[in-house]
Design a protein around this motif. Structure first.
Motif, short mmCIF file in Angstrom:
data_model
loop_
_atom_site.label_atom_id
_atom_site.label_comp_id
_atom_site.label_asym_id
_atom_site.label_seq_id
_atom_site.Cartn_x
_atom_site.Cartn_y
_atom_site.Cartn_z
N LEU A 121 29.51 45.60 16.64
CA LEU A 121 29.92 46.66 15.70
C LEU A 121 31.29 46.41 15.08
N ASN A 122 31.90 45.27 15.46
CA ASN A 122 33.25 44.96 14.93
C ASN A 122 34.29 46.01 15.27
N THR A 123 34.24 46.50 16.48
CA THR A 123 35.21 47.51 16.89
C THR A 123 36.55 46.84 17.17
N ASP A 124 37.59 47.65 17.15
CA ASP A 124 38.92 47.16 17.47
C ASP A 124 39.70 48.30 18.13
N GLY A 125 39.72 48.28 19.46
CA GLY A 125 40.38 49.35 20.20
C GLY A 125 39.35 50.19 20.95
N LEU A 126 39.80 50.78 22.04
CA LEU A 126 38.88 51.57 22.86
C LEU A 126 39.64 52.70 23.55
N THR A 127 39.09 53.91 23.45
CA THR A 127 39.64 55.05 24.19
C THR A 127 38.66 55.45 25.28
N LEU A 128 39.17 55.58 26.50
CA LEU A 128 38.34 56.04 27.62
C LEU A 128 38.65 57.50 27.89
N PRO A 149 35.04 53.70 20.86
CA PRO A 149 35.68 52.57 20.20
C PRO A 149 36.43 52.97 18.94
N GLY A 150 37.35 52.11 18.53
CA GLY A 150 38.09 52.30 17.29
C GLY A 150 37.69 51.26 16.26
N TYR A 151 38.03 51.52 15.00
CA TYR A 151 37.69 50.62 13.89
C TYR A 151 38.89 50.50 12.96
N LYS A 152 39.10 49.29 12.44
CA LYS A 152 40.16 49.12 11.43
C LYS A 152 39.84 49.97 10.22
N VAL A 185 32.24 59.04 17.48
CA VAL A 185 32.50 57.85 16.69
C VAL A 185 31.29 56.92 16.86
N ASN A 186 31.02 56.04 15.89
CA ASN A 186 29.91 55.10 16.01
C ASN A 186 30.13 54.21 17.25
N GLY A 187 29.12 54.11 18.09
CA GLY A 187 29.22 53.29 19.30
C GLY A 187 29.70 54.05 20.52
N HIS A 188 29.90 55.36 20.38
CA HIS A 188 30.31 56.21 21.52
C HIS A 188 29.28 56.04 22.64
N THR A 189 29.75 55.53 23.77
CA THR A 189 28.87 55.17 24.89
C THR A 189 29.30 55.91 26.15
N LEU A 190 28.33 56.21 27.01
CA LEU A 190 28.62 56.82 28.31
C LEU A 190 28.19 55.86 29.41
N ILE A 191 29.07 55.65 30.39
CA ILE A 191 28.68 54.88 31.59
C ILE A 191 28.50 55.89 32.72
N VAL A 192 27.35 55.82 33.36
CA VAL A 192 26.95 56.79 34.37
C VAL A 192 26.54 56.06 35.65
N PRO A 193 27.07 56.45 36.82
CA PRO A 193 26.57 55.84 38.06
C PRO A 193 25.14 56.32 38.31
N LYS A 194 24.30 55.45 38.87
CA LYS A 194 22.90 55.85 39.12
C LYS A 194 22.82 56.92 40.20
N ALA A 196 32.98 48.79 31.69
CA ALA A 196 33.61 49.27 30.44
C ALA A 196 34.16 48.07 29.65
N LYS A 197 34.77 47.12 30.36
CA LYS A 197 35.30 45.92 29.68
C LYS A 197 34.17 45.09 29.08
N LYS A 198 33.07 44.97 29.82
CA LYS A 198 31.92 44.21 29.35
C LYS A 198 31.33 44.88 28.08
N ILE A 199 31.21 46.19 28.11
CA ILE A 199 30.64 46.90 26.96
C ILE A 199 31.60 46.84 25.77
N ASP A 200 32.89 46.86 26.04
CA ASP A 200 33.86 46.71 24.94
C ASP A 200 33.62 45.39 24.20
N LYS A 201 33.36 44.31 24.96
CA LYS A 201 33.07 43.00 24.34
C LYS A 201 31.82 43.10 23.47
N LEU A 202 30.80 43.77 23.98
CA LEU A 202 29.54 43.93 23.25
C LEU A 202 29.77 44.71 21.94
#
Ligand code: AMP
Ligand code: ZN
Length: 127
Positions: A81-88, A107-110, A40-49, A70-76
């Motif tokens: 990108l006007n996302t609404d909803g998030l699946t981890l 992320p999800g989109y309307k 999906v557009n905005g599909h992001t990976l968080i990786v520990p260093k 993850a919460k911080k990136i959801d806000k971004l």
């Protein structure tokens, strides 16, 4: 862990900059970047260093930090990108392709549009 595993690890290479990535967020503990093959557009990976193999290898303090990011990136993503909803999603063992712990943020989109090139999404996030 065999040291060879770590040297060959694609996410370790992204963390140390040997392989370029579309970085969304970075601090001393994690790097977050856009998935090159997004669901999906905005599909992001968080990786520990630090190289942890999976959920059963990573320590709880790092896990909590990853959830906070993850919460911080959801806000971004909401903002840019006007996302609404998030699946981890977090895969382990047979379900896991890259053997370096990572959390998928999908992320999800309307009104979900078509899948755009990752470079375009990256530009929107940095506008
Ligand atoms: P998995 O290990 O199955 O949870 O998924 C690994 C994910 O990493 C997949 O969604 C891939 O598209 C993604 N991926 C693999 N190589 C890269 C890379 N160089 N940059 C960004 N994402 C990647
Ligand atoms: Zn690694």
């Amino acid at each position: 862990m065999n040291m060879g595993d770590k040297m060959e690890c694609i996410f370790c290479k992204i963390v140390n900059g040997e392989i370029p990535s579309y970085i969304v967020y970075e601090d001393e503990i994690v790097k977050a970047f856009l998935d090159v093959n997004p669901d999906v557009n905005g599909h992001t990976l968080i990786v520990p260093k630090k190289h942890y193999k999976d959920l059963f290898d990573i320590d709880n303090d790092t896990l909590i930090h990853i959830m906070e990011i993850a919460k911080k990136i959801d806000k971004l993503l909401k903002d840019k990108l006007n996302t609404d909803g998030l699946t981890l999603v977090q895969n382990n063992g047979l379900k896991q392709e890259v053997k370096h712990f990572h959390l998928h943020l999908k992320p999800g989109y309307k009104n979900e549009g078509k899948l755009l090139p990752v470079e375009e999404i990256y530009k929107k996030i940095n506008e």
